[in-house]
Design a protein around this motif. Sequence first.
Motif, short mmCIF file in Angstrom:
data_model
loop_
_atom_site.label_atom_id
_atom_site.label_comp_id
_atom_site.label_asym_id
_atom_site.label_seq_id
_atom_site.Cartn_x
_atom_site.Cartn_y
_atom_site.Cartn_z
N GLN A 194 0.84 -1.21 0.00
CA GLN A 194 0.00 0.00 0.00
C GLN A 194 0.87 1.26 0.00
OE1 GLN A 194 -3.25 -0.16 3.04
NE2 GLN A 194 -2.40 -2.17 3.49
N LEU A 195 1.91 1.25 0.84
CA LEU A 195 2.80 2.41 0.91
C LEU A 195 3.54 2.61 -0.41
CD1 LEU A 195 4.20 1.69 4.48
CD2 LEU A 195 2.74 3.63 3.85
N LEU A 196 3.96 1.52 -1.01
CA LEU A 196 4.66 1.62 -2.29
C LEU A 196 3.74 2.16 -3.38
CD1 LEU A 196 7.14 1.19 -4.03
CD2 LEU A 196 6.47 -1.21 -4.31
N ASP A 197 2.49 1.72 -3.40
CA ASP A 197 1.54 2.24 -4.38
C ASP A 197 1.41 3.76 -4.26
OD1 ASP A 197 1.04 -0.22 -5.45
OD2 ASP A 197 -0.86 -0.53 -4.40
N THR A 198 1.37 4.26 -3.02
CA THR A 198 1.25 5.71 -2.80
C THR A 198 2.47 6.44 -3.32
OG1 THR A 198 -0.11 5.31 -0.83
CG2 THR A 198 0.84 7.50 -1.08
N LYS A 199 3.65 5.86 -3.07
CA LYS A 199 4.88 6.47 -3.59
C LYS A 199 4.86 6.52 -5.11
CE LYS A 199 9.81 5.66 -4.27
NZ LYS A 199 11.01 4.85 -3.97
N LEU A 200 4.50 5.42 -5.74
CA LEU A 200 4.53 5.35 -7.20
C LEU A 200 3.55 6.33 -7.83
CD1 LEU A 200 4.77 1.48 -7.71
CD2 LEU A 200 6.60 3.16 -7.84
N LEU A 201 2.39 6.52 -7.20
CA LEU A 201 1.42 7.46 -7.73
C LEU A 201 1.91 8.89 -7.65
CD1 LEU A 201 -1.89 5.97 -6.29
CD2 LEU A 201 -1.23 6.06 -8.71
N ALA A 202 2.75 9.18 -6.67
CA ALA A 202 3.21 10.55 -6.46
C ALA A 202 4.49 10.87 -7.23
CB ALA A 202 3.44 10.80 -4.97
N THR A 203 5.47 9.96 -7.19
CA THR A 203 6.78 10.28 -7.76
C THR A 203 7.33 9.21 -8.70
OG1 THR A 203 7.95 9.24 -5.90
CG2 THR A 203 7.42 11.58 -5.68
N LEU A 204 6.55 8.15 -8.96
CA LEU A 204 7.07 6.98 -9.69
C LEU A 204 8.24 6.39 -8.91
CD1 LEU A 204 6.80 8.09 -13.43
CD2 LEU A 204 5.21 6.73 -12.08
N THR A 205 9.46 6.83 -9.17
CA THR A 205 10.60 6.33 -8.41
C THR A 205 11.39 7.52 -7.87
OG1 THR A 205 11.94 6.22 -10.41
CG2 THR A 205 10.77 4.21 -9.76
N THR A 206 12.49 7.22 -7.19
CA THR A 206 13.36 8.27 -6.65
C THR A 206 14.70 8.23 -7.38
OG1 THR A 206 13.74 6.66 -4.87
CG2 THR A 206 12.34 8.53 -4.37
N PRO A 207 15.48 9.32 -7.37
CA PRO A 207 16.72 9.40 -8.15
C PRO A 207 17.77 8.39 -7.71
CG PRO A 207 15.99 11.58 -7.48
CD PRO A 207 15.17 10.60 -6.71
N ALA A 208 18.04 7.39 -8.56
CA ALA A 208 18.94 6.30 -8.20
C ALA A 208 20.39 6.75 -8.06
CB ALA A 208 18.84 5.18 -9.23
N LEU A 209 20.82 7.73 -8.83
CA LEU A 209 22.22 8.13 -8.81
C LEU A 209 22.63 8.68 -7.44
CD1 LEU A 209 22.50 9.77 -12.33
CD2 LEU A 209 23.63 7.68 -11.56
N LEU A 210 21.81 9.59 -6.90
CA LEU A 210 22.14 10.14 -5.58
C LEU A 210 21.98 9.08 -4.50
CD1 LEU A 210 20.62 13.74 -5.77
CD2 LEU A 210 23.01 13.04 -5.97
N GLU A 211 21.03 8.17 -4.67
CA GLU A 211 20.89 7.08 -3.70
C GLU A 211 22.13 6.19 -3.70
OE1 GLU A 211 16.00 6.76 -3.58
OE2 GLU A 211 17.16 5.12 -4.44
N LYS A 212 22.67 5.93 -4.87
CA LYS A 212 23.90 5.12 -4.95
C LYS A 212 25.08 5.85 -4.30
CE LYS A 212 22.89 2.24 -8.97
NZ LYS A 212 23.08 0.99 -8.21
#
Length: 480
Positions: A352-370
């Motif tokens: 449920q939490l993931l669905d909410t994230k995806l609806l708002a931002t799709l994903t988050t910036p992988a480069l800065l996360e790495k």
Amino acid sequence: MLMKASSQSLTEQLAARFSERIRNRLLAPGARLPSVRQCAEQHGVSPSTVVAAYDQLLAQGLVEARKNRGFFVREATVPAAEEAPQQVPASPQEWNAAHWIVARRGPAPVNATSLIRGMFHRISNKPQPGMGVFPSDWLETSFMPAAVRKVTGTRVLHDFSLQYGEPLGDAGLRRALANKLTGLDVPASPEQIITTVGATHALDIVSRTLLRAGDPVMVEEPGWAVEFARLNALGMHLLPVPRRADGPDLEVMAKYCEVHKPKLYVSVSVFHNPTSYCLSPGSAHRLLQLANQHDFHIVEDDTYSHIAPPHATRLSSLDGLRRTIYVGGFAKILAPNWRIGFLAAPPALLEQLLDTKLLATLTTPALLEKALALCIEQGQLRRHCERIRTRLDLARARSVKLALAAGCTFAAEPAGLFGWVDTGVDTDALSQRMLDEGYLLAPGALFHAERKPSTLMRINFTTAQDAAFWKKYGEIVKKL
């Protein structure tokens, strides 16, 4: 100072000064303007000039006159049914079943954006004791740019720029976060972690997933003004719970549970903002028993974990992420503009939490996360936090000494990043006088779900070490 030689009249200059502050939210809705006499003395003008300036503000719809009380910044318009909310009693002794049918609803007159705007638009080059963040020079490092170069200097830059990242967030960062949480005795696998665009985004995901407009939510008071404003904007029914040194007032919470059946409690267990209180083990156990008994979730905002003792009491550790959702971030301690946060949640809530994230931002910036994962894995973040803690301890000692010498008392034992200071005067009025001197304060009224006069203010120990600030503070307090 107002200038007689200016192309604008003194009246126009004074009205423009107040107008700018109101429009920039440096004067909060509901805040009282200085009396005509006080304003005239403060700005070196005649009372008639002040009256004319206030009349201009009235004509612009920015303030309102209240008979025998003065001029106040105009409140935001609310529906007629919400114009006169019932007041929540101030103490458990005043409460009985008849009083607990309705608590406060509707937009809270809290100027949550004033401090945020101050972060982006500095009013002067002076240290700002009301700020909620570390000074930028405290956060300067060489390892963060190096981590970014390492990530972007490989094939990864090309590959990750041409596709969306993983829905849950970068797998390497989630593994690093899981290991970090293990050190805090919070049991979370990488699969239980969702990365977010900062900790506030994580809190928003939780609210939008578990709540619907009108749902009752328990919040700590005093508490974080931005969280009050955010929940109000979502249409939630705020239930303020007094925060004490050992934790929330459990008697008040129990009453709320009996009458309102809240679905969520939002808490800062460690170095609570603004008091810097830390939750005690006994209070934590009783709170979790209450959550189990009345079937509500707890979102634990551990924003200040980086400067806190690793074995401080955390609800997520005692609960094992069954009713708790853990929220963290790195903007405060490392890289404000990277906007990397995360949440760790019970497995049953993850989809449920993931669905909410995806609806708002799709994903988050992988480069800065790495890049962040590298900083954690190589121990650079840990060593950086140790240096910050050492420096903060010294800053706190200096700030406390200056505050006490200026006649302040501490309403809570000094700890963490913030001090909860009693000035003995109305800090709304004080903050406006200090703003004229180039200092942004955080008056106590900002930290309540319903604005009310307060003699308290929050100071940031890192930016309250300036003797010139405290000298000016002392001069102005004597005049109030």
